[in-house]
Design an enzyme around this catalytic site. Structure first.
Site, PDB file in Angstrom:
ATOM      1  N   TYR A 117       5.614 -11.001  50.651  1.00  0.00           N
ATOM      2  CA  TYR A 117       4.597 -11.901  50.581  1.00  0.00           C
ATOM      3  C   TYR A 117       4.488 -12.414  49.327  1.00  0.00           C
ATOM      4  CZ  TYR A 117       3.440  -8.997  54.789  1.00  0.00           C
ATOM      5  OH  TYR A 117       3.658  -7.993  55.806  1.00  0.00           O
ATOM      6  N   LEU A 118       5.373 -12.354  48.212  1.00  0.00           N
ATOM      7  CA  LEU A 118       5.006 -12.766  47.171  1.00  0.00           C
ATOM      8  C   LEU A 118       4.812 -14.222  46.850  1.00  0.00           C
ATOM      9  CD1 LEU A 118       7.553 -10.726  44.787  1.00  0.00           C
ATOM     10  CD2 LEU A 118       5.330 -10.071  45.383  1.00  0.00           C
TER      11      LEU A 118
ATOM     12  N   ARG B 253       7.951   1.935  44.332  1.00  0.00           N
ATOM     13  CA  ARG B 253       7.904   1.519  45.689  1.00  0.00           C
ATOM     14  C   ARG B 253       7.060   0.287  45.385  1.00  0.00           C
ATOM     15  NH1 ARG B 253       3.621   1.517  49.174  1.00  0.00           N
ATOM     16  NH2 ARG B 253       4.127   1.659  51.205  1.00  0.00           N
TER      17      ARG B 253
ATOM     18  N   GLU C 259       8.873  -2.049  50.284  1.00  0.00           N
ATOM     19  CA  GLU C 259       7.931  -1.855  51.165  1.00  0.00           C
ATOM     20  C   GLU C 259       7.787  -3.085  51.925  1.00  0.00           C
ATOM     21  OE1 GLU C 259       4.101  -2.557  51.549  1.00  0.00           O
ATOM     22  OE2 GLU C 259       3.619  -1.187  53.227  1.00  0.00           O
TER      23      GLU C 259
ATOM     24  N   ASP D 137       5.093  -2.708  46.686  1.00  0.00           N
ATOM     25  CA  ASP D 137       4.347  -2.466  47.972  1.00  0.00           C
ATOM     26  C   ASP D 137       4.430  -4.112  48.387  1.00  0.00           C
ATOM     27  OD1 ASP D 137       2.044  -1.021  49.375  1.00  0.00           O
ATOM     28  OD2 ASP D 137       1.046  -2.827  48.844  1.00  0.00           O
TER      29      ASP D 137
ATOM     30  N   HIS E 162       0.473   7.565  54.398  1.00  0.00           N
ATOM     31  CA  HIS E 162      -1.204   7.408  54.354  1.00  0.00           C
ATOM     32  C   HIS E 162      -1.452   6.331  55.196  1.00  0.00           C
ATOM     33  CE1 HIS E 162       0.994   4.741  51.614  1.00  0.00           C
ATOM     34  NE2 HIS E 162      -0.086   4.059  51.460  1.00  0.00           N
TER      35      HIS E 162
ATOM     36  N   GLN F 208      -8.670  -8.899  47.290  1.00  0.00           N
ATOM     37  CA  GLN F 208      -7.283  -8.575  46.900  1.00  0.00           C
ATOM     38  C   GLN F 208      -6.538  -9.934  46.849  1.00  0.00           C
ATOM     39  OE1 GLN F 208      -5.768  -5.938  49.519  1.00  0.00           O
ATOM     40  NE2 GLN F 208      -6.122  -4.324  48.229  1.00  0.00           N
TER      41      GLN F 208
ATOM     42  N   ASN G  94       2.029  -8.081  44.576  1.00  0.00           N
ATOM     43  CA  ASN G  94       1.746  -9.290  45.311  1.00  0.00           C
ATOM     44  C   ASN G  94       0.346  -9.603  45.033  1.00  0.00           C
ATOM     45  OD1 ASN G  94       1.661 -11.297  47.764  1.00  0.00           O
ATOM     46  ND2 ASN G  94       0.144 -10.063  48.405  1.00  0.00           N
ATOM     47  N   HIS G  95      -0.486  -8.825  44.579  1.00  0.00           N
ATOM     48  CA  HIS G  95      -1.940  -9.065  44.483  1.00  0.00           C
ATOM     49  C   HIS G  95      -2.578  -8.191  43.474  1.00  0.00           C
ATOM     50  CE1 HIS G  95      -1.745  -6.526  48.096  1.00  0.00           C
ATOM     51  NE2 HIS G  95      -2.616  -5.710  47.436  1.00  0.00           N
TER      52      HIS G  95
ATOM     53  N   ASP H 286      -9.292  -0.177  48.320  1.00  0.00           N
ATOM     54  CA  ASP H 286      -8.181  -0.226  49.145  1.00  0.00           C
ATOM     55  C   ASP H 286      -7.307   0.723  48.615  1.00  0.00           C
ATOM     56  OD1 ASP H 286      -6.249  -0.711  51.168  1.00  0.00           O
ATOM     57  OD2 ASP H 286      -5.289  -2.288  50.105  1.00  0.00           O
TER      58      ASP H 286
END
Lengths: 600, 475
Positions: free
Chosen positions: A250-251, A244, A288, A246, A357, A214, A148-149, A106
């Site tokens: 969603y934590l 940053r 983010e 990411d 990106h 992930q 997060n992952h 990813d």
């Protein structure tokens, strides 16, 4: 070396005690993490509490920027060699997407080791050298940190699946079935059908908000929080200027919620911020969070204290609205989203961008608007990816120089710190035939020579092919050619960045939309009064229409003042009693400084 | 130009100056007509003794030389500032001198607009003028206003982009429907109009009169007409794209306008009630329409030729399904809708200015407003053709077809939006809608023939279309 840059290259002795001992009863699964003290530290820049509000950011994909060792991959040393170019362009801060060790399923957002550099990119020492050389030029460096992952190849995950009772057994979100947290949406709808995947080794399902390779970390486990904060400290000790963060919304996951923006997530971010404020003043956290602005402001934290979570957050919905406004020839898509954007704490700043990106994300538009954006900007279905459009700026705008300039002028003048995407300053193209989002990640075009000057390797070894089509190909579009022509897009971008820097109002000022008689014209003022009482006032007028337009602006508040156009310094007629009449060419724009009458 | 005045007239000595000043005011509609006389109908000092400048409110009556019968006096409101040496920035608004004082248009003076605002927040009474704050409104921060420039029939001042005060220049006895309907809509908590904050009320001929109205100001707005015009321009410039393919597509906005208008209708019905459109009511409406038709037929041969066919369609009002009457906007068009960053607002509920007050407040079918909007989309679509066509005598059928496509697409999006909110699709009552649309088109033909002959082809074209059976409905 620049003045004001302190040399603090220290080779601290290795402190054995810094390595945490997690072995205890499970010696076999314990892993020693390297310490920042194992490495030399980069020189640091003077502490400046507001640098991120004034800065022009530039996103560099290390892999695609410059290859120093002829392996077909861009690397950290290659980027270090190009710092003079970035300094010449006027970049204040380089943002690097993750360069950590990763199986690269990813784009590096699947981290295998938080304290190791991807071997193709170099070593931690190469990174420290980049940081040191950047600081020598007054350029700051931030990078992504995915909290997060991890990758499913991270040793934490390997241990977690192998030994549920071991020190990492509770590092991920495991469940006997795949029914919990069913209110959480699936983000990568093109590839994933569930947020749960069965692991045959452990015999349980694990939770993942993104790809199934992930797994999400379990932040309900205090050891995970500690491990993550230690990862932050590792890079901050080396001298990095910020992160940053990411995928921050969603934590945590909780039943009966969509698993986004939970209070627990905010509490953890406050903890991270406190570490930065106490131990590393002047470094920044950028969130983010691809959410509506009203939700994103939560990530700035408590406004009473000026913000106590992230210093910055990306303003996602603004970007598609800019495209929509120009296409509709109406200012309202932009006016609307800015009117819906709440005030932010005084220490906070938006990050704004035209392209990055990722695909041009359409999550933050309505379904109708999404259909419209697809129809207008993605005529070929291959250009769509997930819920977005994978194009670079120039092809999105059909390489129209007027529109490229208008969009950039908006980026540099709307409220927030602009984030440029590598290659867009020369109008690079994309390759829609490459998989996933690689179409907008092709190598930087430096020269008309072999491999566009990106690498001297055998062309067949290139990580991704160079753009070769007749319009955007490297022989036509490259830094060298554009450096030699002062009429080039590159020089134009450099001039505009330079003008932005002369006026603190762009970065620090408040924003007031003026309205005006013509719905195709977006006009606003940016105003900043510094501690010394000096007022900086900039008026920006943008024509969203492809046709020439007149506009009458109510500038009575600045009666008798003289607007001075910023690219040429030409004084315009003084503001009088009547509405101020301006005419703009199709997709034209003006930036004016408004000087008090007595300053004339 | 004789000015008639009596010695106790407080404006005596100013009449000549007013006669010179009036024709240069944008709100004075009778430019070019010879004024036969001017008199003071009402006068009051608004400022308290000792306040400077002195502020006066006056109603003047103007009679015209071309008026037959002599009763055609038209009345206008003035707010006057009076001071020996007023500040330089009201110089452009000076009317004349009286007893050594300079008299000027008071709305130009920030001190006077500030006084009016504070009198409203205090619910003050000054002479015959009552300053009224709407109950439970947040009082705007009192400060000087500045005149809005470029207005047509009234004069407004803006208070710091927060509030706008509109002085109705035409003085009419009776409650102005603009104030009446804004009050009713505020009671309904309407979000489709700028909130009413207060008013100034006076008296005329022993009846109440609306002097001025204070509303929330919709800053950063643009009117629907200019937005629609930008969209049409975008379409006509693309020879090979359809109306739904061009970037400047307006259908999303038309849909939102439809929803907004429907919401206003529901709110007006809830606030002021409805009544069934029975046979008697329908024949009354039919009678007004036929009367208007005959006036137009007398003046425009193109209408006279079709008089009977038009009358047949207008009779559709009586044939229509049972429907209801209620208070409506009465003069709706794209220019009466403001796009703000958060949505659309409907403004200016005065009704068709040419009609007497009693007609403007008469309940009517909401389909009159809907038809007026449909007409407005037609106007927006076709008014630019002259800019694109080689010559007016040589119409370009391709351009006309494309303009028609824009009109159809946006009219239908408007109806969709209207139906979504009101529950009634206007296209389900085609006879009624067609009658109202044709009535409006006939009025437009007459108006354009008199005022803008270059535009008469737009309503004439629509009139022909509405008389062809294929032109029925919108689907």
């Amino acid at each position: 070396m620049n003045e004001g840059v302190s040399a603090s290259i220290t080779a601290a002795p290795r402190d054995e005690g810094h390595v945490r001992d997690v072995t205890e009863d499970h010696g076999a699964s314990a892993v020693e993490e390297p310490s920042a003290d194992d490495f030399r530290h980069a020189r640091t820049l003077p502490v400046d509490d507001e640098w991120y509000k004034r800065a022009v950011f530039y996103e560099v994909l290390v892999r695609a920027f410059a290859d120093s060792n002829r392996d077909g991959f861009g690397d950290l040393s290659g980027l270090t060699d190009k710092l003079d170019y970035l300094a010449w362009l006027g970049v204040d801060c380089v943002w690097l997407p993750p360069f950590y060790d990763s199986p690269l399923r990813d784009g590096g957002y699947d981290i295998r080791d938080y304290r190791k550099v991807l071997p193709e990119f170099g070593t931690v020492a190469d990174f420290v050298e980049l940081l040191d050389q950047a600081h020598a030029r007054g350029i700051r460096v931030i990078t992504d940190l995915v909290m997060n992952h991890t990758s499913d190849q991270h040793h934490w995950f390997q241990e977690s699946r192998r030994d549920p009772e071991g020190p990492y057994g509770d590092f991920y979100v495991w469940s006997d079935d795949d029914t919990r947290y069913s209110d959480a949406r699936i983000i990568f709808v093109d590839t994933e059908s569930s947020n749960w995947t069965y692991d045959s080794v452990r015999g349980q399902f694990y939770w993942h908000r993104f790809f199934s390779h992930q797994p999400d970390l379990n932040f309900d486990n205090p050891a995970v929080c500690e491990a993550m904060i230690d990862a932050l400290r590792f890079w901050l000790d080396l001298g990095i200027d910020g992160f940053r963060l990411d995928a921050v919304p969603y934590l945590y996951e909780r039943d009966g919620t969509n698993g986004e923006n939970l209070p627990e997530t905010h509490a953890f971010l406050k903890r991270c911020r406190k570490v930065v404020d106490d131990e590393y003043p002047g470094r920044v956290l950028l969130a983010e969070a691809n959410q509506w602005p009203a939700d994103v402001v939560e990530y700035f934290g408590d406004a009473e204290v000026g913000g106590d979570e992230c210093h910055m957050a990306f303003h996602f919905p603004l970007m598609p609205r800019i495209f929509m406004a120009v296409r509709r020839e109406s200012r309202f898509p932009i006016s609307e989203i800015l009117a819906q954007t709440p005030e932010i704490p005084h220490n906070a700043q938006w990050g704004i961008f035209l392209r990055n990106h990722d695909e041009l994300t359409l999550e933050m538009v309505t379904d109708d608007e999404r259909d419209y954006m697809y129809a207008e900007y993605a005529k070929d279905p291959r250009m769509k990816a997930n819920i977005g459009i994978r194009r670079r700026l120039a092809p999105l705008l059909e390489n129209d120089r007027n529109q490229l300039e208008l969009f950039t002028a908006l980026l540099l003048s709307l409220p927030g710190s602009p984030v440029l995407y590598y290659g867009d300053e020369i109008g690079m193209g994309d390759n829609i035939w490459l998989g996933d989002r690689d179409g907008v990640r092709s190598p930087m075009q430096w020269t008309p020579d072999r491999n566009a000057g990106f690498s001297t390797c055998d062309p067949g070894r290139l990580n991704l092919p160079i753009i070769m089509d007749p319009v955007y190909g490297y022989q036509a579009v490259n830094v060298e050619a554009q450096s030699n022509s002062t009429a080039s897009l590159l020089h134009w971008n450099r001039r505009m960045i330079d003008i932005r820097k002369q006026h603190p109002a762009f970065g620090l000022g408040n924003f007031h939309e003026l309205g005006g008689s013509n719905p195709s014209v977006l006009a606003y003022v940016r105003e900043h009064v510094d501690a010394g009482g000096h007022r900086d006032l900039v008026l920006c007028v943008n024509n969203m229409s492809r046709f020439p337009q007149p506009v009458e602006l109510d500038l009575i508040a600045w009666r008798d003042c003289v607007p001075t156009e910023l690219t040429g310094g030409v004084p315009f007629p003084a503001i009088g009693e009547l509405p101020y009449l301006l005419t703009l060419p199709g997709h034209g724009f003006y930036w004016f400084a408004i000087h008090e009458a007595e300053e004339r | 130009m004789p000015a008639t005045s009596s010695p106790d007239d407080p404006l005596a000595g100013l009449h000549d100056a007013l006669l010179a000043w009036l024709p240069s005011q944008r709100w004075f509609p009778a430019k070019g007509r010879e004024i036969a006389g001017l008199r003071t109908v009402g006068h009051a000092v608004v400022s308290a003794p000792g306040e400077s400048p002195t502020v006066e409110h006056a109603v003047i009556g103007v009679s015209f030389a071309d008026a037959s019968g002599g009763s055609a006096e038209e009345r206008y409101q003035l707010v006057l500032g009076v001071q020996a040496s007023p500040p330089a920035d009201v110089e452009y608004a000076v009317i004349g001198r009286r007893d050594g004082d300079v008299v000027y248009d008071g709305l130009a003076d920030g001190r006077i607009s500030r006084l009016f605002l504070s009198l409203i927040t205090e619910n003050a009474t000054r002479g015959p003028l009552r300053f009224v704050a709407e109950p439970d409104t947040e009082a705007p921060i009192v400060g000087p206003g500045r005149p809005l420039i470029g207005e047509q029939s009234n004069s407004s001042v803006i208070y710091g982009e927060r509030a706008i005060m509109k002085l109705f220049r035409r003085a009419t006895a009776g409650l102005n429907p603009d104030l009446e309907l804004h009050r009713a809509l505020r009671r309904q908590g309407s979000r489709e109009v700028a909130p009413l904050l207060g008013a100034i009320e006076g008296e005329l001929d022993g009846e109440p009169m609306t002097v001025a109205m204070l509303q929330g100001y919709a800053s950063n707005s643009a009117d629907g007409w200019s937005m629609a015009a930008a969209s049409v321009r975008d379409l006509l410039a693309e020879a090979d794209l359809r109306a739904d393919e061009v970037g400047g597509d307006f259908a999303g906005e038309a849909h939102r306008i439809g929803k907004t208008v429907a919401a206003v209708h529901l709110e007006l019905a809830a606030a002021l009630g409805t009544q069934p459109l029975d046979a008697r009511g329908a024949s009354e409406i039919e009678a007004w329409m036929l009367e208007r038709l005959d006036r137009a037929a007398a003046a425009v041969p193109g209408v006279a030729e079709q008089r009977d066919a038009i009358a047949d369609v207008l009779r559709g009002v009586t044939a229509a399904e049972p429907s209801t009457l209620q208070r409506i906007h009465g003069d709706l068009h794209l220019g009466q809708e403001l796009r703000t960053p958060t949505g659309w607002l409907v403004i200016d509920f005065e009704g068709e200015p040419s009609k007497p007050l009693a007609d403007r407040v008469r309940p009517d079918s909401p389909m009159r407003d809907v038809a007026a909007m449909l007409r407005s989309f037609d106007y927006a679509a076709f008014h630019q053709l002259s800019e694109w066509e080689q010559s007016a005598d040589d119409p370009d059928p391709q351009l006309e077809r494309r303009a028609q496509e824009w009109a159809d697409r946006n009219r239908s999006a408007f109806c969709d939006g209207y139906a979504e909110v009101s529950g009634t699709d206007p296209r389900d009552v085609p006879e009624l809608l067609r009658a109202y649309e044709l009535d409006k088109a006939v009025y437009e033909v007459l108006y354009e023939t008199r005022n803008r002959p270059g535009w008469v082809s737009i309503p004439l074209r629509s009139m022909r279309r509405l008389l062809t059976p294929a032109g029925r409905g919108e689907r």
